[in-house]
Write an enzyme that holds these catalytic residues in place. Structure first.
Site, PDB file in Angstrom:
ATOM      1  N   GLY A 174       0.777  -1.077   0.121  1.00  0.00           N
ATOM      2  CA  GLY A 174       0.079  -0.099  -0.203  1.00  0.00           C
ATOM      3  C   GLY A 174       0.966   1.330   0.095  1.00  0.00           C
ATOM      4  O   GLY A 174       1.999   1.152   0.348  1.00  0.00           O
ATOM      5  N   LYS A 188       0.161   0.370   6.707  1.00  0.00           N
ATOM      6  CA  LYS A 188       0.910  -0.679   6.713  1.00  0.00           C
ATOM      7  C   LYS A 188       1.484  -1.020   8.145  1.00  0.00           C
ATOM      8  O   LYS A 188       1.153  -2.031   8.787  1.00  0.00           O
ATOM      9  CB  LYS A 188       1.846  -0.987   5.581  1.00  0.00           C
ATOM     10  CG  LYS A 188       1.218  -0.907   4.386  1.00  0.00           C
ATOM     11  CD  LYS A 188       2.160  -1.019   3.195  1.00  0.00           C
ATOM     12  CE  LYS A 188       3.514   0.172   3.389  1.00  0.00           C
ATOM     13  NZ  LYS A 188       2.947   1.444   3.127  1.00  0.00           N
ATOM     14  N   SER A 189       2.315  -0.085   8.493  1.00  0.00           N
ATOM     15  CA  SER A 189       3.108  -0.056   9.888  1.00  0.00           C
ATOM     16  C   SER A 189       2.115  -0.305  11.035  1.00  0.00           C
ATOM     17  O   SER A 189       2.231  -1.134  12.023  1.00  0.00           O
ATOM     18  CB  SER A 189       4.019   1.174  10.163  1.00  0.00           C
ATOM     19  OG  SER A 189       5.030   0.821   9.211  1.00  0.00           O
ATOM     20  N   SER A 205       6.241  -1.800  -1.542  1.00  0.00           N
ATOM     21  CA  SER A 205       6.264  -2.963  -2.742  1.00  0.00           C
ATOM     22  C   SER A 205       5.185  -2.456  -3.826  1.00  0.00           C
ATOM     23  O   SER A 205       4.159  -2.946  -4.194  1.00  0.00           O
ATOM     24  CB  SER A 205       5.760  -4.392  -2.164  1.00  0.00           C
ATOM     25  OG  SER A 205       4.798  -4.456  -1.314  1.00  0.00           O
TER      26      SER A 205
END
Ligand code: ADP
Length: 207
Positions: free
Chosen positions: A35, A41-42, A109
């Site tokens: 994302g 994400k973290s 990514s």
């Protein structure tokens, strides 16, 4: 394969992945978050790791920023370096998965091809790979801007910033699609944990 690599031989240990998973009490696997920066994400991966751990599962988080400061410290943000960043991470993730960890990776990514290669690396070792799309509109990520990176990218202080002057290729068929602009953190975490729990259970014959 280089000429030096031809002289290398893959050696097999005496403990199988199946035996390691039986000892862990569940399968190892790779849970690949992707994302935009600031999508969550973290934040979500840390909570998923803790939730799984508290339920007695072996869970281990590989965070993009942390790996970029260590194993991948020699890499930048060109497409080639991003690909290498993902390749190394995928290799570490599949080793952890083989050892019995529910391995969560939290990396932007941005390229589909790199994520498919990460899936193939896991599959080649018999590990399941689940792609988790941590999705928030760019405008929301930019407004959150937890690390002030969008502000700096807009000011021209950071080049090749995903979403600004580098592409983000969203997953077309993610295994889990989490919309962080619409759901609270705890709801997003629950969506992922609920997806994972039945999928890491061992078939009774394996236990
Ligand atoms: P990333 O790791 O994708 O760059 P971060 O987790 O560092 O993103 O930052 C996401 C920011 O968005 C955090 O400040 C977090 O508190 C905030 N946020 C707001 N709502 C959510 C949500 N539903 N899920 C995840 N993060 C959220």
């Amino acid at each position: 394969m280089s000429s030096e690599q031809k002289n290398l031989f893959v050696s097999e240990g005496h403990v199988t992945t199946t035996q390691r998973w039986a000892l862990a009490g569940h399968q190892g696997c790779v849970v690949w978050f992707t994302g935009l920066s600031g999508s969550g994400k973290s934040t979500i991966s840390r909570e998923v790791e803790r939730e799984l751990f508290e339920r007695g599962l072996h869970a281990f988080l590989l965070d993009g920023d942390n790996l970029r400061r260590a194993l991948n410290a020699d890499l930048g943000f060109s497409p080639e370096d991003r690909a290498e960043n993902i390749r190394r991470t995928a290799e570490v993730a599949r080793l952890l998965a083989m050892s019995g960890q529910v391995t969560i990776t939290a990396f932007i990514s941005p390229y589909r091809e790199d994520r498919e290669k990460a899936r193939a690396i896991a599959a080649a070792s018999g590990c399941e790979f689940f792609e988790v799309f941590i999705d928030a509109p760019l405008a929301v990520c930019e407004q959150r801007d937890p690390k002030q990176l969008y502000r700096r990218a807009r000011a021209g202080e950071i080049q090749q910033f995903t979403g600004i002057d580098a592409p983000y290729e969203a997953p077309e068929t993610p295994d889990v699609h989490v919309r962080t602009a619409e759901f609270e953190v705890r709801e997003c975490v629950a969506q992922i944990v609920d997806f994972l729990l039945p999928r890491v259970q061992l078939a009774t014959a394996q236990v």
